[in-house]
Design a protein around this motif. Sequence first.
Motif, short mmCIF file in Angstrom:
data_model
loop_
_atom_site.label_atom_id
_atom_site.label_comp_id
_atom_site.label_asym_id
_atom_site.label_seq_id
_atom_site.Cartn_x
_atom_site.Cartn_y
_atom_site.Cartn_z
N LEU A 67 23.83 -3.03 -3.92
CA LEU A 67 24.82 -3.57 -4.86
C LEU A 67 24.31 -4.85 -5.50
CD1 LEU A 67 27.77 -3.36 -5.95
CD2 LEU A 67 28.44 -4.86 -4.06
N GLY A 68 24.37 -4.90 -6.83
CA GLY A 68 23.96 -6.08 -7.56
C GLY A 68 22.47 -6.16 -7.85
N PHE A 69 21.72 -5.13 -7.46
CA PHE A 69 20.28 -5.14 -7.68
C PHE A 69 19.84 -3.92 -8.49
CE2 PHE A 69 20.92 -7.79 -3.98
CZ PHE A 69 20.05 -8.85 -4.21
N ASN A 70 18.65 -4.02 -9.07
CA ASN A 70 18.10 -2.91 -9.83
C ASN A 70 16.77 -2.49 -9.23
OD1 ASN A 70 16.28 -4.89 -10.65
ND2 ASN A 70 17.25 -5.19 -12.64
N ASP A 71 16.00 -1.70 -9.96
CA ASP A 71 14.72 -1.22 -9.44
C ASP A 71 13.73 -2.34 -9.15
OD1 ASP A 71 15.33 1.50 -9.36
OD2 ASP A 71 14.81 1.80 -11.46
N GLY A 72 13.95 -3.50 -9.76
CA GLY A 72 13.05 -4.63 -9.50
C GLY A 72 13.06 -5.04 -8.04
N ALA A 73 14.20 -4.85 -7.37
CA ALA A 73 14.32 -5.25 -5.96
C ALA A 73 13.55 -4.32 -5.04
CB ALA A 73 15.80 -5.28 -5.55
N THR A 74 13.22 -3.13 -5.51
CA THR A 74 12.54 -2.17 -4.64
C THR A 74 11.08 -1.96 -5.03
OG1 THR A 74 13.18 -0.24 -5.99
CG2 THR A 74 14.72 -0.94 -4.27
N VAL A 75 10.54 -2.83 -5.89
CA VAL A 75 9.16 -2.67 -6.34
C VAL A 75 8.18 -2.70 -5.18
CG1 VAL A 75 7.28 -3.80 -7.60
CG2 VAL A 75 9.50 -3.51 -8.69
N ALA A 76 8.30 -3.68 -4.28
CA ALA A 76 7.36 -3.80 -3.16
C ALA A 76 7.40 -2.55 -2.29
CB ALA A 76 7.67 -5.04 -2.33
N LEU A 77 8.59 -2.07 -1.99
CA LEU A 77 8.75 -0.87 -1.17
C LEU A 77 8.14 0.34 -1.86
CD1 LEU A 77 9.92 0.80 1.16
CD2 LEU A 77 12.14 0.74 -0.01
N ARG A 78 8.42 0.48 -3.16
CA ARG A 78 7.92 1.65 -3.89
C ARG A 78 6.40 1.62 -4.04
NH1 ARG A 78 9.65 1.63 -8.91
NH2 ARG A 78 10.91 -0.29 -8.88
N ARG A 79 5.85 0.45 -4.28
CA ARG A 79 4.40 0.35 -4.39
C ARG A 79 3.73 0.66 -3.06
NH1 ARG A 79 3.60 -5.15 -8.09
NH2 ARG A 79 4.14 -4.17 -10.11
N PHE A 80 4.33 0.20 -1.98
CA PHE A 80 3.80 0.49 -0.65
C PHE A 80 3.76 2.00 -0.40
CE2 PHE A 80 5.12 1.33 3.84
CZ PHE A 80 3.90 1.04 4.45
N LEU A 81 4.85 2.68 -0.73
CA LEU A 81 4.92 4.12 -0.51
C LEU A 81 3.99 4.88 -1.46
CD1 LEU A 81 8.77 4.58 0.05
CD2 LEU A 81 6.95 4.42 1.76
N ALA A 82 3.89 4.40 -2.69
CA ALA A 82 2.98 5.04 -3.64
C ALA A 82 1.54 4.92 -3.15
CB ALA A 82 3.13 4.42 -5.02
N GLY A 83 1.22 3.78 -2.53
CA GLY A 83 -0.11 3.57 -1.99
C GLY A 83 -0.43 4.50 -0.83
N LEU A 84 0.61 5.05 -0.20
CA LEU A 84 0.42 6.00 0.89
C LEU A 84 0.31 7.43 0.39
CD1 LEU A 84 2.93 4.58 3.55
CD2 LEU A 84 0.44 4.34 3.52
N GLY A 85 0.48 7.61 -0.91
CA GLY A 85 0.29 8.93 -1.48
C GLY A 85 1.54 9.66 -1.93
N TYR A 86 2.69 8.98 -1.93
CA TYR A 86 3.92 9.64 -2.34
C TYR A 86 4.14 9.54 -3.85
CZ TYR A 86 4.92 9.68 2.63
OH TYR A 86 4.83 9.89 3.98
N TYR A 232 15.13 -6.27 3.88
CA TYR A 232 14.77 -4.94 4.37
C TYR A 232 13.57 -4.34 3.62
CZ TYR A 232 18.89 -4.20 7.38
OH TYR A 232 19.83 -4.28 8.38
N GLY A 233 13.54 -4.53 2.33
CA GLY A 233 12.49 -3.91 1.52
C GLY A 233 11.13 -4.56 1.63
N TYR A 234 11.04 -5.65 2.41
CA TYR A 234 9.77 -6.37 2.59
C TYR A 234 9.37 -6.47 4.05
CZ TYR A 234 11.32 -7.93 -2.02
OH TYR A 234 11.79 -7.97 -3.31
N ASN A 235 10.30 -6.23 4.94
CA ASN A 235 10.05 -6.38 6.37
C ASN A 235 9.02 -5.37 6.85
OD1 ASN A 235 10.75 -5.61 9.33
ND2 ASN A 235 11.73 -7.61 9.04
N ALA A 236 7.98 -5.84 7.54
CA ALA A 236 6.87 -4.97 7.94
C ALA A 236 7.32 -3.85 8.87
CB ALA A 236 5.78 -5.80 8.61
N THR A 237 8.22 -4.13 9.81
CA THR A 237 8.66 -3.08 10.72
C THR A 237 9.48 -2.02 9.98
OG1 THR A 237 10.54 -4.48 11.36
CG2 THR A 237 8.61 -4.49 12.79
N VAL A 238 10.28 -2.47 9.02
CA VAL A 238 11.07 -1.53 8.22
C VAL A 238 10.13 -0.62 7.42
CG1 VAL A 238 12.71 -1.29 6.32
CG2 VAL A 238 13.06 -3.06 8.05
N LEU A 239 9.14 -1.21 6.78
CA LEU A 239 8.20 -0.42 5.99
C LEU A 239 7.46 0.59 6.86
CD1 LEU A 239 6.69 -3.16 3.64
CD2 LEU A 239 8.55 -1.55 3.18
#
Length: 269
Positions: A67-86, A232-239
């Motif tokens: 709530l209150g956020f857009n795709d900018g808030a999930t950039v780090a998470l998405r880049r991390f997952l893209a780097g894994l091949g998704y 959550y979107g930056y926490n190493a254990t969450v990722l």
Amino acid sequence: MAALSDTPAGQVEQVEQPIAPTVPGWLWYLTEPTRAAVDIGQFAAARPLLRAAPSGDGHTVLVLPGLGFNDGATVALRRFLAGLGYDVHGWGLGLNLGPSVQVVEGMRVRLRELAARGRGKVSVVGWSLGGIFARELAREHPGTIRQVITLGSPYAMTDLRQTRVNPVYRLLARFYEAGAEMPPPEHTRPRFPVPSTSVYSKSDGIVAWRACVSPEGPRAENVAVASSHLGYGYNATVLWVVADRLAQRAGRWRPFTPPPGMTRMFPAS
């Protein structure tokens, strides 16, 4: 969001009791920004560790913001997952201002578009309110979604007082069109139709952690982490948890087990 509550026939209803309306303590709430900054800082320091995370199989992943956020808030998470091949995608609907008619329909369209690409079922990762949306999409489209991972999502709340953003939500709700509303309480719903992982933190300062978990089962689990809500979107254990869950072969879901040497990073449930 009532229209997203339709469920395939034949599912067995849950009988669990509702959770008492509690909110996070003021200390956790007031320190959220500081602790989120720590999570972000640790993300950079943990990159060598995260390079060892399980690689993906290329299937599509849709990430929904809170709530209150857009795709900018999930950039780090998405880049991390893209780097894994998704094949990773944001929701593309701007700011998440709640379950408006436009947002609900927009998510349906987004899911259909991604599923039509022909890469198999779509996994959905939702942060906070995004996780509530993710679960509703899965209830409506169980044949399209591979699994759902929620990050601090209070989908099991029975009272809006279980979240510190209740005043914000109530303000925004005044502007929703008829038919736009939150889904029914989780304890009144049929069993969840796809594999699910609920990531939660007892130090979450925004939502009551008990509202972020559900009874575990053959295809449902709750994984505790030490994280702020905003981090959550930056926490190493969450990722690591997200990477581990997504890396499972389709149709062979198993509960999460911390890898050797990382057990202490995951607090007891």
